[in-house]
Design a protein around this motif. Structure first.
Motif, PDB file in Angstrom:
ATOM      1  N   TRP A  14      12.598 -39.801  23.082  1.00 56.54           N
ATOM      2  CA  TRP A  14      12.553 -38.348  22.877  1.00 56.54           C
ATOM      3  C   TRP A  14      12.770 -37.972  21.414  1.00 56.54           C
ATOM      4  O   TRP A  14      12.621 -36.805  21.062  1.00 56.54           O
ATOM      5  CB  TRP A  14      13.625 -37.665  23.712  1.00 56.54           C
ATOM      6  N   LYS A  15      13.194 -38.918  20.612  1.00 62.14           N
ATOM      7  CA  LYS A  15      13.539 -38.631  19.198  1.00 62.14           C
ATOM      8  C   LYS A  15      14.549 -37.464  19.164  1.00 62.14           C
ATOM      9  O   LYS A  15      15.366 -37.357  20.068  1.00 62.14           O
ATOM     10  CB  LYS A  15      12.284 -38.336  18.385  1.00 62.14           C
ATOM     11  N   MET A  16      14.490 -36.590  18.160  1.00 57.81           N
ATOM     12  CA  MET A  16      15.479 -35.504  18.092  1.00 57.81           C
ATOM     13  C   MET A  16      14.924 -34.253  18.783  1.00 57.81           C
ATOM     14  O   MET A  16      14.708 -33.207  18.158  1.00 57.81           O
ATOM     15  CB  MET A  16      15.861 -35.202  16.639  1.00 57.81           C
ATOM     16  N   TYR A 174       5.531 -53.235  19.639  1.00 55.05           N
ATOM     17  CA  TYR A 174       4.610 -53.203  18.493  1.00 55.05           C
ATOM     18  C   TYR A 174       4.157 -51.766  18.291  1.00 55.05           C
ATOM     19  O   TYR A 174       3.472 -51.189  19.146  1.00 55.05           O
ATOM     20  CB  TYR A 174       3.397 -54.114  18.723  1.00 55.05           C
ATOM     21  N   GLU A 175       4.587 -51.196  17.177  1.00 53.27           N
ATOM     22  CA  GLU A 175       4.275 -49.807  16.874  1.00 53.27           C
ATOM     23  C   GLU A 175       3.676 -49.710  15.473  1.00 53.27           C
ATOM     24  O   GLU A 175       4.423 -49.597  14.487  1.00 53.27           O
ATOM     25  CB  GLU A 175       5.542 -48.959  16.919  1.00 53.27           C
ATOM     26  N   PRO A 176       2.345 -49.767  15.362  1.00 50.97           N
ATOM     27  CA  PRO A 176       1.765 -49.569  14.034  1.00 50.97           C
ATOM     28  C   PRO A 176       2.144 -48.176  13.521  1.00 50.97           C
ATOM     29  O   PRO A 176       1.959 -47.185  14.242  1.00 50.97           O
ATOM     30  CB  PRO A 176       0.258 -49.699  14.281  1.00 50.97           C
ATOM     31  N   ILE A 180       1.803 -43.801  15.000  1.00 48.89           N
ATOM     32  CA  ILE A 180       2.914 -43.026  15.571  1.00 48.89           C
ATOM     33  C   ILE A 180       2.723 -41.544  15.266  1.00 48.89           C
ATOM     34  O   ILE A 180       2.631 -41.151  14.101  1.00 48.89           O
ATOM     35  CB  ILE A 180       4.271 -43.525  15.027  1.00 48.89           C
ATOM     36  N   GLY A 181       2.638 -40.758  16.321  1.00 49.33           N
ATOM     37  CA  GLY A 181       2.549 -39.305  16.177  1.00 49.33           C
ATOM     38  C   GLY A 181       1.275 -38.815  15.531  1.00 49.33           C
ATOM     39  O   GLY A 181       1.170 -37.631  15.211  1.00 49.33           O
ATOM     40  N   SER A 182       0.301 -39.684  15.340  1.00 51.41           N
ATOM     41  CA  SER A 182      -0.912 -39.307  14.608  1.00 51.41           C
ATOM     42  C   SER A 182      -2.058 -38.913  15.523  1.00 51.41           C
ATOM     43  O   SER A 182      -3.039 -38.330  15.073  1.00 51.41           O
ATOM     44  CB  SER A 182      -1.373 -40.481  13.729  1.00 51.41           C
ATOM     45  N   GLY A 220       2.523 -45.879  19.968  1.00 49.55           N
ATOM     46  CA  GLY A 220       1.733 -45.177  18.950  1.00 49.55           C
ATOM     47  C   GLY A 220       0.662 -44.329  19.609  1.00 49.55           C
ATOM     48  O   GLY A 220      -0.378 -44.846  20.005  1.00 49.55           O
ATOM     49  N   SER A 221       0.977 -43.016  19.800  1.00 51.78           N
ATOM     50  CA  SER A 221       0.006 -42.063  20.361  1.00 51.78           C
ATOM     51  C   SER A 221      -0.480 -42.464  21.755  1.00 51.78           C
ATOM     52  O   SER A 221      -1.651 -42.265  22.088  1.00 51.78           O
ATOM     53  CB  SER A 221      -1.164 -41.861  19.387  1.00 51.78           C
ATOM     54  N   VAL A 222       0.452 -43.010  22.558  1.00 49.24           N
ATOM     55  CA  VAL A 222       0.106 -43.310  23.954  1.00 49.24           C
ATOM     56  C   VAL A 222       0.095 -42.013  24.760  1.00 49.24           C
ATOM     57  O   VAL A 222       0.961 -41.152  24.599  1.00 49.24           O
ATOM     58  CB  VAL A 222       1.133 -44.302  24.565  1.00 49.24           C
ATOM     59  N   VAL A 241       6.778 -44.613  24.318  1.00 50.09           N
ATOM     60  CA  VAL A 241       6.040 -43.352  24.239  1.00 50.09           C
ATOM     61  C   VAL A 241       6.900 -42.308  23.547  1.00 50.09           C
ATOM     62  O   VAL A 241       8.039 -42.069  23.967  1.00 50.09           O
ATOM     63  CB  VAL A 241       5.681 -42.864  25.667  1.00 50.09           C
ATOM     64  N   GLY A 242       6.387 -41.703  22.495  1.00 54.09           N
ATOM     65  CA  GLY A 242       7.124 -40.652  21.793  1.00 54.09           C
ATOM     66  C   GLY A 242       6.732 -39.279  22.325  1.00 54.09           C
ATOM     67  O   GLY A 242       7.199 -38.840  23.372  1.00 54.09           O
ATOM     68  N   GLY A 243       5.824 -38.610  21.626  1.00 59.96           N
ATOM     69  CA  GLY A 243       5.462 -37.223  21.936  1.00 59.96           C
ATOM     70  C   GLY A 243       5.142 -36.979  23.399  1.00 59.96           C
ATOM     71  O   GLY A 243       5.610 -35.988  23.990  1.00 59.96           O
TER      72      GLY A 243
HETATM   73  C1  PEP Z   1       7.359 -43.526  18.714  1.00 59.13           C
HETATM   74  O1  PEP Z   1       7.878 -42.775  17.905  1.00 59.13           O
HETATM   75  O2  PEP Z   1       7.956 -44.535  19.088  1.00 59.13           O
HETATM   76  C2  PEP Z   1       6.013 -43.198  19.195  1.00 59.13           C
HETATM   77  C3  PEP Z   1       5.322 -44.153  19.730  1.00 59.13           C
HETATM   78  O3  PEP Z   1       5.601 -41.897  19.049  1.00 59.13           O
HETATM   79  P1  PEP Z   1       4.224 -41.267  19.577  1.00 59.13           P
HETATM   80  O4  PEP Z   1       4.023 -41.727  20.996  1.00 59.13           O
HETATM   81  O5  PEP Z   1       4.422 -39.794  19.500  1.00 59.13           O
HETATM   82  O6  PEP Z   1       3.141 -41.766  18.689  1.00 59.13           O
END
Ligand code: PEP
Length: 264
Positions: A14-16, A174-176, A180-182, A220-222, A241-243
């Motif tokens: 969830w990050k911040m 593995y997070e290129p 991430i967030g792109s 990364g943008s999953v 998974v981030g966002g």
């Molecule tokens: C992350 O920050 O670990 C990430 C994968 O973010 P996002 O899914 O938003 O790219």
């Protein structure tokens, strides 16, 4: 590590985002959605990584409602409890029934100056308190241009796992960084190539049993639209998974990737 059957792990960082009240509502919605879908947590493990201030609230909810969602933390101190203002010790997280903790996320490496030595120390501290570190590795766009897709991730992995005890359990993500967030995820083929290389690296550093047991996640943008392509790859065992983890319905759809893993 022992098991050779790799249960996929879908982990939401969830990050911040989300305070403790929002966190409770979020986890309730997620668990209702997965209950409606008759989700089997033994088939696909689910973990959420809220901010520190939410952990106690989420832990209480998970325990009270007997929910099988796992709890993770986004960071930890490499040090034992002491005079370290603002730090959070691994053993405090373990007391909150936290199972996983992210180490080496690019937002810590790049935004907080954490180097490979710090990441390795955090991974060791996690393991010493019975936590499972989720070790994030991955290259920036410039590094990819200069060194190709796997070299940076492999070097970061080696630094993080070389000093872990022989029986340590850990997860690799593995997070290129450029993904991430792109909105520009890696291709499933590229994720597989690096995941395979990371597994081979584990084999050479720590032996075949570890390499067969370790779960390698892609991050990364999953989204629910692209998860199937990643999970179809033989060496990709889940996603960080981030966002997309901030929307409980979308995260639930990602968790249910098996329902669409044969689709497009
Ligand atoms: C992350 O920050 O670990 C990430 C994968 O973010 P996002 O899914 O938003 O790219």
């Amino acid at each position: 590590m022992s098991a050779t059957v790799r249960v996929p792990l879908i982990a939401g960082n969830w990050k911040m985002h989300l305070d403790h009240l929002q966190a409770i509502a979020h986890v309730q919605k997620l668990s209702w959605s997965l209950k409606d879908a008759k989700h089997d947590y033994a088939e696909v493990e689910v973990a959420v990584f809220p901010p520190f201030t939410d952990l106690r609230s989420v832990q209480t909810l998970l325990a009270a409602d007997k929910l099988a969602v796992r709890l993770g933390a986004q960071d930890l101190s490499p040090h034992a409890p002491g005079a370290l203002t603002g730090d959070i010790a691994a053993e405090f997280l373990a007391k909150l029934e936290v199972r996983y903790v992210i180490v080496g996320h690019s937002e810590r490496r790049n935004g907080h100056g954490e180097d490979d030595g710090t990441v390795a120390a955090k991974a060791r501290a996690a393991v010493a308190s019975g936590l499972v570190p989720v070790i994030c590795v991955g290259e920036t766009a410039a590094e990819r241009e200069e060194h190709g897709g796997a070299a940076i991730a492999l070097a970061q992995l080696e630094a993080a796992v070389a000093s872990l005890p022989a029986d340590a359990e850990y997860v690799i993500a593995y997070e290129p960084v450029w993904a991430i967030g792109s909105g520009a995820a890696a291709t499933p083929d590229d994720a597989q190539t690096v995941a395979r290389a990371l597994r081979e690296c584990v084999e050479s550093l720590r032996g075949e049993a570890d390499s067969l047991a370790v779960r390698v996640l892609y991050g990364g943008s999953v989204t629910s639209q692209n998860i199937a392509g990643f999970l179809r790859q033989p060496d990709v065992d889940g996603a960080l998974v981030g966002g997309a983890s901030l929307d409980p319905d979308e995260f639930s759809r990602i968790v249910q990737f098996r329902k669409h893993v044969t689709a497009g």
